[in-house]
Design an enzyme around this catalytic site. Structure first.
Site, PDB file in Angstrom:
ATOM      1  CG  HIS A  12     -35.019   7.177   7.631  1.00 52.39           C
ATOM      2  ND1 HIS A  12     -34.196   7.192   8.738  1.00 52.39           N
ATOM      3  CD2 HIS A  12     -34.527   6.174   6.835  1.00 52.39           C
ATOM      4  CE1 HIS A  12     -33.264   6.258   8.606  1.00 52.39           C
ATOM      5  NE2 HIS A  12     -33.447   5.631   7.455  1.00 52.39           N
ATOM      6  CG  HIS A  59     -28.715   6.332   5.248  1.00 53.41           C
ATOM      7  ND1 HIS A  59     -29.429   7.256   5.968  1.00 53.41           N
ATOM      8  CD2 HIS A  59     -29.355   5.154   5.435  1.00 53.41           C
ATOM      9  CE1 HIS A  59     -30.458   6.664   6.551  1.00 53.41           C
ATOM     10  NE2 HIS A  59     -30.431   5.392   6.252  1.00 53.41           N
ATOM     11  CG  HIS A 193     -35.157  -1.616   6.859  1.00 55.35           C
ATOM     12  ND1 HIS A 193     -35.124  -1.047   8.115  1.00 55.35           N
ATOM     13  CD2 HIS A 193     -34.449  -0.766   6.067  1.00 55.35           C
ATOM     14  CE1 HIS A 193     -34.441   0.091   8.078  1.00 55.35           C
ATOM     15  NE2 HIS A 193     -34.006   0.280   6.845  1.00 55.35           N
ATOM     16  CD  GLU A 240     -32.199   2.945   9.276  1.00 52.11           C
ATOM     17  OE1 GLU A 240     -31.428   3.230   8.363  1.00 52.11           O
ATOM     18  OE2 GLU A 240     -33.448   2.931   9.120  1.00 52.11           O
TER      19      GLU A 240
HETATM   20  C1  DHB Z   1     -34.842   1.789   2.535  1.00 54.08           C
HETATM   21  C2  DHB Z   1     -35.000   2.036   3.904  1.00 54.08           C
HETATM   22  C3  DHB Z   1     -34.067   2.803   4.594  1.00 54.08           C
HETATM   23  O1  DHB Z   1     -34.121   3.072   5.939  1.00 54.08           O
HETATM   24  C4  DHB Z   1     -33.002   3.373   3.913  1.00 54.08           C
HETATM   25  O2  DHB Z   1     -32.161   4.175   4.603  1.00 54.08           O
HETATM   26  C5  DHB Z   1     -32.825   3.135   2.554  1.00 54.08           C
HETATM   27  C6  DHB Z   1     -33.752   2.347   1.862  1.00 54.08           C
HETATM   28  C7  DHB Z   1     -35.852   0.997   1.763  1.00 54.08           C
HETATM   29  O3  DHB Z   1     -36.711   0.320   2.363  1.00 54.08           O
HETATM   30  O4  DHB Z   1     -35.814   1.022   0.533  1.00 54.08           O
HETATM   31 FE    FE Z   2     -32.243   4.122   6.614  1.00 47.44          FE
END
Ligand code: DHB
Ligand code: FE
Length: 286
Positions: A12, A59, A193, A240
């Site tokens: 997302h 978030h 991530h 997530e």
């Molecule tokens: C990014 C990914 C995310 O899931 C998020 O909530 C905010 C930023 C990113 O990769 O920049």
């Molecule tokens: Fe996120």
């Protein structure tokens, strides 16, 4: 009775909204990512959902560190759209379906999931971007929506086993709703991530591919992972993936994989997409 037609699980990343706003979908950086969603939209045209139940993590927009429920269910007539950072135009609110929300809430509490109930709720990129990827020409989309939040912002996060069970309870609640609705489950977040700290930029393709495979045929195997295992293997925001686990839990024990794609990187994230059609009705665990 309502029917769960299947699930779409997807990343997302906020930059997706910016790419769409600026028409970058066919640029070399973005094309491999956006191309994956064509198949999802083709499937949606045959699946014909009336409602999208969107399992996502807020978030810090609707909930902040001072007041952060582990599980929260939207019960509002509409959900207003706000996001952070990119200065994007805001969209009209998404349509809710309070009568389904309250049925889901009642069934969840009956099953010992004591959720927070939100008669007002603002939704962020984790809700909006997947919806815009699935219905790029229609914002808001031609479906009612029911947002369900799971905390990944402040530890302790709910265990993987609890998230899978939460998804199962959501599935049971939806299938016991006395109306002929066709329901799509959307699980948003991941894949690996990490946005901050010494490992910022961390991505683990092997772990992501394992998770995508297990989500389809053996989601229970992922409950062997603790949240700390996931942080180690998938990065701090890789947690997530619990949204994917909950979404899968809402389906029956057998699903058909319609489509899967995986692309590194989009922004700081390994972007994943699965389209799963629900087969077993009802699932064995009911
Ligand atoms: C990014 C990914 C995310 O899931 C998020 O909530 C905010 C930023 C990113 O990769 O920049
Ligand atoms: Fe996120």
């Amino acid at each position: 009775m309502a029917t769960i037609v299947g699930a779409v699980t997807t990343s997302h990343i906020p930059a997706i909204g910016n790419a769409m706003a600026n028409g970058l979908q066919h640029e070399p950086y973005w094309a491999p990512f956006f191309d994956g969603y064509e198949r999802a939209r083709e499937w949606l045209a045959t699946a014909r959902p009336d409602v999208a139940v969107v399992i996502y993590n807020d978030h810090g927009l609707n909930f902040f560190l001072d007041n952060l429920p582990t599980f929260a269910v939207g019960a509002a007539p509409e959900y207003s759209v706000e996001d952070e950072g990119w200065g994007l135009p805001t969209f009209p609110p998404y349509r809710g379906i309070p009568e389904l929300s309250w049925h889901v809430i009642e069934t969840l509490v009956e099953q010992d999931f004591d959720v927070a109930t939100c008669q007002e709720m603002r939704v962020d990129h984790a809700f909006v971007n997947p919806m815009r990827l699935l219905w790029p020409d229609r914002t808001p989309p031609p479906v009612a929506t029911l947002p369900i939040h799971i905390n990944t912002v402040q530890h302790p996060l709910p265990k993987t086993s609890r998230c899978l069970a939460f998804g199962r309870a959501i599935g049971q609640a939806l299938e016991s709703f006395d109306d002929e609705l066709r329901v799509l489950i959307v699980g948003t977040g991941g894949l690996s991530h990490q946005l901050d700290g010494q490992r910022a930029g961390f991505i683990n393709k092997e772990f992501d591919e394992m998770c995508m495979a297990k989500i389809i045929d053996d989601p229970g195997a992922l409950t062997a992972l603790s949240i700390h295992d996931i942080v180690k293997l998938g990065g701090t925001q890789g947690t997530e993936i619990i949204m994917w686990l909950a979404a899968r839990g809402a389906l029956g024990d057998r699903v058909d994989k319609i489509h899967g794609s995986y692309h590194i990187p989009v922004s700081n994230t390994a972007a994943g997409l699965l389209v799963l059609e629900n087969r077993a009705q009802p699932a064995l665990w009911y």
